[in-house]
Motif scaffolding. Structure first.
Motif, short mmCIF file in Angstrom:
data_model
loop_
_atom_site.label_atom_id
_atom_site.label_comp_id
_atom_site.label_asym_id
_atom_site.label_seq_id
_atom_site.Cartn_x
_atom_site.Cartn_y
_atom_site.Cartn_z
N ILE A 124 111.27 -41.10 -29.64
CA ILE A 124 110.25 -40.16 -29.13
C ILE A 124 109.32 -39.73 -30.27
O ILE A 124 108.10 -39.63 -30.09
N THR A 125 109.89 -39.48 -31.46
CA THR A 125 109.05 -39.15 -32.61
C THR A 125 108.08 -40.28 -32.90
O THR A 125 106.89 -40.05 -33.18
N GLY A 126 108.56 -41.51 -32.81
CA GLY A 126 107.71 -42.67 -33.05
C GLY A 126 106.60 -42.84 -32.03
O GLY A 126 105.65 -43.59 -32.28
N LEU A 127 106.72 -42.15 -30.89
CA LEU A 127 105.65 -42.24 -29.89
C LEU A 127 104.35 -41.62 -30.40
O LEU A 127 103.31 -41.77 -29.75
N SER A 128 104.40 -40.98 -31.57
CA SER A 128 103.16 -40.48 -32.15
C SER A 128 102.17 -41.63 -32.37
O SER A 128 100.96 -41.42 -32.34
N VAL A 129 102.69 -42.86 -32.56
CA VAL A 129 101.81 -44.01 -32.73
C VAL A 129 101.00 -44.27 -31.46
O VAL A 129 99.88 -44.77 -31.51
N VAL A 130 101.56 -43.91 -30.30
CA VAL A 130 100.84 -44.06 -29.04
C VAL A 130 99.88 -42.89 -28.83
O VAL A 130 98.78 -43.05 -28.28
N LEU A 131 100.29 -41.71 -29.29
CA LEU A 131 99.49 -40.51 -29.06
C LEU A 131 98.26 -40.45 -29.95
O LEU A 131 97.25 -39.86 -29.56
N VAL A 132 98.31 -41.08 -31.13
CA VAL A 132 97.17 -40.99 -32.06
C VAL A 132 95.89 -41.55 -31.45
O VAL A 132 94.85 -40.88 -31.50
N PRO A 133 95.89 -42.79 -30.87
CA PRO A 133 94.62 -43.26 -30.28
C PRO A 133 94.14 -42.39 -29.13
O PRO A 133 92.93 -42.26 -28.90
N ILE A 134 95.08 -41.79 -28.39
CA ILE A 134 94.69 -40.90 -27.29
C ILE A 134 94.01 -39.65 -27.85
O ILE A 134 92.95 -39.23 -27.38
N LEU A 135 94.62 -39.06 -28.89
CA LEU A 135 94.03 -37.86 -29.51
C LEU A 135 92.69 -38.18 -30.16
O LEU A 135 91.74 -37.40 -30.06
N GLU A 136 92.60 -39.34 -30.81
CA GLU A 136 91.37 -39.71 -31.49
C GLU A 136 90.24 -39.90 -30.48
O GLU A 136 89.10 -39.49 -30.71
N ALA A 137 90.56 -40.54 -29.34
CA ALA A 137 89.54 -40.75 -28.31
C ALA A 137 89.15 -39.45 -27.63
O ALA A 137 87.97 -39.23 -27.30
N TRP A 138 90.12 -38.56 -27.44
CA TRP A 138 89.86 -37.31 -26.71
C TRP A 138 89.12 -36.30 -27.58
O TRP A 138 88.12 -35.72 -27.17
N PHE A 140 87.77 -36.75 -30.84
CA PHE A 140 86.66 -37.21 -31.68
C PHE A 140 85.78 -38.25 -31.00
O PHE A 140 84.88 -38.80 -31.63
N ARG A 141 86.05 -38.52 -29.71
CA ARG A 141 85.23 -39.48 -28.95
C ARG A 141 85.13 -40.83 -29.67
O ARG A 141 84.08 -41.43 -29.75
N ARG A 142 86.27 -41.29 -30.18
CA ARG A 142 86.30 -42.57 -30.88
C ARG A 142 87.39 -43.44 -30.26
O ARG A 142 88.53 -43.47 -30.75
N PRO A 143 87.09 -44.15 -29.16
CA PRO A 143 88.11 -44.97 -28.50
C PRO A 143 88.53 -46.14 -29.39
O PRO A 143 87.71 -46.74 -30.08
N PRO A 144 89.83 -46.46 -29.41
CA PRO A 144 90.30 -47.57 -30.24
C PRO A 144 89.90 -48.92 -29.65
O PRO A 144 89.65 -49.04 -28.44
N GLY A 145 89.86 -49.94 -30.48
CA GLY A 145 89.56 -51.29 -30.02
C GLY A 145 90.75 -51.91 -29.30
O GLY A 145 91.87 -51.39 -29.34
N ARG A 146 90.50 -53.05 -28.67
CA ARG A 146 91.56 -53.72 -27.90
C ARG A 146 92.71 -54.14 -28.79
O ARG A 146 93.88 -53.99 -28.43
N ALA A 147 92.39 -54.69 -29.97
CA ALA A 147 93.45 -55.15 -30.87
C ALA A 147 94.32 -53.98 -31.33
O ALA A 147 95.55 -54.12 -31.46
N ALA A 148 93.70 -52.82 -31.58
CA ALA A 148 94.48 -51.65 -31.98
C ALA A 148 95.44 -51.22 -30.88
O ALA A 148 96.59 -50.86 -31.14
N LEU A 149 94.97 -51.28 -29.63
CA LEU A 149 95.84 -50.90 -28.51
C LEU A 149 97.00 -51.89 -28.36
O LEU A 149 98.13 -51.49 -28.04
N ARG A 259 89.98 -44.17 -45.67
CA ARG A 259 89.39 -45.50 -45.67
C ARG A 259 89.82 -46.33 -44.46
O ARG A 259 89.64 -47.55 -44.44
N THR A 260 90.41 -45.69 -43.45
CA THR A 260 90.80 -46.43 -42.26
C THR A 260 90.82 -45.46 -41.08
O THR A 260 90.65 -44.26 -41.25
N SER A 261 91.02 -45.99 -39.90
CA SER A 261 91.07 -45.12 -38.72
C SER A 261 92.46 -44.52 -38.56
O SER A 261 93.44 -45.04 -39.09
N ALA A 262 92.54 -43.44 -37.81
CA ALA A 262 93.83 -42.80 -37.56
C ALA A 262 94.75 -43.73 -36.80
O ALA A 262 95.96 -43.79 -37.06
N THR A 263 94.20 -44.49 -35.83
CA THR A 263 95.02 -45.41 -35.04
C THR A 263 95.62 -46.49 -35.92
O THR A 263 96.81 -46.83 -35.79
#
Length: 326
Positions: A124-138, A140-149, A259-263
């Motif tokens: 469950i702690t590791g699910l933060s990897v799933v939550l980061v792109p959601i938080l970043e898109a919500w 900062f309005r920065r949706p992740p790319g397909r490869a990142a997903l 130097r990189t994205s949060a996702t």
């Protein structure tokens, strides 16, 4: 057809160095997991965190003092943003907010572990990897790319294979607490990626650490610890995890995430259970097993998928404190 501007080779080298730095940090997190687990079995958790982050704060404060002294000798303005103060308001509020998120991650994880299994808590702690792109898109309005997903999905699947047992599929009350821990850690990675880009790195990191020290000390006051269990092994763990892991490597995390994205950083951090399993095997004789190997391969595949999908894209622009709007 619109053509994208070519990416300078130096920018790609900087990004690869940042990825290598974040991967090394994750390696150290995983390898030191066994020692930290042993230490908190003898010393109350929040007392341990107070000592650990206090040592980190001293290390970063000395670093900042030396950095300011060198700047004054050169006649340059000390780093830290407008006004020449290394602990100016931008770094302070950003660091305190981010440090508060880091503390909440530790606090919810510690509380949740009392009511759920370690394997499920790890997943469950590791699910933060799933939550980061959601938080970043919500946020900062920065949706992740397909490869990142794809990388996120593979990493989450790998953590599930490594961590979950059939009996863990039931929902316990501790699971919600650990889920809040995942949200806090995911928010921390996202905040470091964005707020850390707009603040001077050392002062931003120091304010993070001071926030964890203050909040941990407040909770530790209820533990009524009198120093029992603080032997040579625990002291050694504090020396390593304090100045190095929570000081220098937290600063390196800020540098790398600039130097990189949060996702992308979150996918790299998903390697922590792999390194923890390898550390347990090497240092404590724990068995990896087929599930551990399969899960590790899936996490590695997720990291590679995210990296290959990023090939040829332009690195994120850096914001220096001097370029911040007043």
């Amino acid at each position: 057809m619109t053509q994208t501007a070519p990416v300078e080779p130096g920018a790609h080298r900087s990004r690869r160095l940042a990825d290598g730095t974040l991967l090394f940090i994750t390696l150290v997190w995983g390898v030191t997991f066994v020692a930290v687990k042993d230490a908190v079995s003898r010393v109350p958790v929040f007392s341990f965190l107070t000592l650990r982050f206090a040592l980190a704060a001293v290390t970063l404060a000395l670093w900042l003092a030396v950095k300011g002294w060198k700047s004054r000798r050169r006649g340059a303005e000390p780093a830290g943003g407008s006004g020449g103060s290394p602990d100016g308001p931008p770094a302070s509020w950003a660091g305190l907010l981010t440090g508060g998120l880091l503390f909440l991650g530790y606090a919810f994880q510690t509380l949740g572990l009392q009511y759920t299994s370690p394997g499920k808590a790890g997943f469950i702690t590791g699910l933060s990897v799933v939550l980061v792109p959601i938080l970043e898109a919500w946020v900062f309005r920065r949706p992740p790319g397909r490869a990142a997903l794809v990388g996120v999905a593979l990493a989450a699947a790998g953590m599930a294979v490594m961590s979950l047992e059939p009996a863990d599929l039931a929902v316990h009350r501790g699971d919600l607490l650990v889920l809040m821990c995942a949200v806090a850690f995911g928010a921390h990675v996202t905040a470091v990626a964005h707020l850390g880009r707009r603040s001077e790195s050392v002062s931003f990191t120091l304010w993070q650490v001071l926030a964890v020290v203050a909040l941990s000390a407040a909770v530790a006051s209820f533990e009524r610890w009198e120093g029992r269990g603080l032997d040579a092994a625990v002291a050694g763990t504090l020396v390593v995890t304090g100045p190095l892991v929570s000081g220098v490597l937290l600063l390196a995390q800020v540098w790398g995430q600039r130097r990189t994205s949060a996702t992308h950083a979150a996918v790299i951090f998903a390697m922590e259970p792999v390194f923890a399993a390898l550390g347990g095997w090497a240092l404590a004789g724990e068995r990896l097993g087929v599930r551990g190997l399969v899960g590790g391969v899936l996490i590695l595949a997720g990291m590679l998928a995210a990296e290959l999908g990023r090939h040829g894209t332009r690195p994120l622009p850096l914001e220096s404190p001097a370029s911040r709007p007043a």
